[in-house]
Design an enzyme around this catalytic site. Structure first.
Site, PDB file in Angstrom:
ATOM      1  CG  HIS A   1      -1.718   1.247   1.382  1.00 12.16           C
ATOM      2  ND1 HIS A   1      -2.773   1.564   0.556  1.00 12.16           N
ATOM      3  CD2 HIS A   1      -1.582   2.289   2.244  1.00 12.16           C
ATOM      4  CE1 HIS A   1      -3.267   2.743   0.916  1.00 12.16           C
ATOM      5  NE2 HIS A   1      -2.561   3.196   1.936  1.00 12.16           N
TER       6      HIS A   1
ATOM      7  NE  ARG B   1       2.634   8.695   1.743  1.00  6.58           N
ATOM      8  CZ  ARG B   1       2.374   9.898   2.218  1.00  6.58           C
ATOM      9  NH1 ARG B   1       2.757  10.974   1.557  1.00  6.58           N
ATOM     10  NH2 ARG B   1       1.716  10.054   3.349  1.00  6.58           N
TER      11      ARG B   1
END
Ligand code: FAD
Length: 265
Positions: free
Chosen positions: A206, A211
């Site tokens: 995730h 990111r």
């Protein structure tokens, strides 16, 4: 420029300090007790096998019930089905050094499946603090010089505050914490820090997805690439849909293939 030349221009380092280890004797004992046979994929890592084993327990798909899928195919199928909780069994600990406090402020916003231990600016004296040069200026010596002046000035102010407040007499740990708390506020967000991060495969995935490819966030992109490198060395199939690409700005980006395209391979 070679594809990883960027790594010589960053102060950030990622050390993989812990990875899953299967306790083979206990797995064998379970299989013997239950009279199951688990046909394993040669070369699969412990992290990958732990996920496969955990998934198989859900359906007791051992022995005659085991499909001919390899470990890689099994993991890809879990991802396609969205059976992501099985990925949570494999955890890795990564030690990050040479990253800025600005970066770690963003990192620690990730809560689910993450644990952190970070260098304290209240217990640790920052008189010799180092600073992380922003990657956006590393190729501009004129700007690096101006930035270094600002960094040096902030460290000077820190030292001045520490020595002035010490002169007033510091007694005990809590007063020292107060002194350092006041002084640290003078330090730049670019102050270098060290942090230990533990997360499971689902949480890391995730993190890398949201990111790893934010174009304007160079430090995040670089650290994401370093982390992916660590994780892929230990559980390549758990991160096989992620890859590092080099953008035109010379810095890496971590991209993920959609599960749909994964399914067609
Ligand atoms: C491009 C970008 C810009 C951002 N800008 C800002 C900003 O301006 N200001 C700011 O404050 N933050 C900002 N953030 C941080 C962002 O809001 C999140 O706090 C951070 O990315 C952590 O992600 P996460 O919430 O997915 O947390 P994680 O802890 O990584 O959670 C993983 C997933 O678990 C689930 N989850 C976790 N906790 C809960 C919960 N309590 N309830 C329900 N589901 C949960 C969610 O599905 C979540 O996506 C930004 C992030 C990005 C990527």
């Amino acid at each position: 420029m070679s594809s990883r030349e960027w790594s010589t221009k960053t102060q950030a380092c990622a050390y993989l300090i812990s990875a899953p280890v299967l306790l083979e004797a206990n797995i064998e004992r379970f299989l013997e007790d239950e009279k199951y046979e688990w046909r394993r994929t040669p070369g699969a890592t412990d992290a990958e096998q732990l996920v496969e084993f955990s998934g198989r327990v859900c359906y007791m798909s051992f022995g005659a019930s085991q499909s001919p899928r390899t470990n890689a195919e099994y993991i890809a199928n879990l991802r396609r089905q969205g059976h992501d909780s099985v990925l949570e069994h494999s955890n890795w600990t990564v030690l990050l050094t040479g990253v800025s406090r600005a970066f770690t402020h963003q990192l620690v916003r990730h809560r689910a499946g993450f644990s952190y231990s970070q260098l304290s600016q209240q217990y640790h004296d920052e008189t010799e603090a180092k600073f992380v040069t922003p990657l956006g200026i590393v190729d501009r010596p004129d700007l690096v010089s101006a930035w270094q002046d600002a960094a040096e000035e902030s460290r000077r102010t820190y030292r001045r505050l520490i020595s002035a407040l010490h002169t007033d007499g510091v007694q005990g740990r809590e007063q020292l914490r107060g002194v350092r708390s006041a002084a640290r506020s003078a330090l730049l967000e670019a102050t270098a820090t060290t942090i230990v991060v533990t997360a499971n495969a689902r949480a890391w995935r995730h993190f890398l997805r949201v990111r790893g490819s934010i174009e304007g966030d160079l430090e995040m992109r670089v650290v994401s690439a370093l982390i992916l490198h660590c994780l892929a060395s230990s559980g390549p199939q758990l991160f096989s849909d992620f890859s590092e690409v080099l953008l035109d700005d010379g810095w890496p980006s971590v991209i993920v293939q959609s599960e749909d395209s994964d399914a067609t391979r």
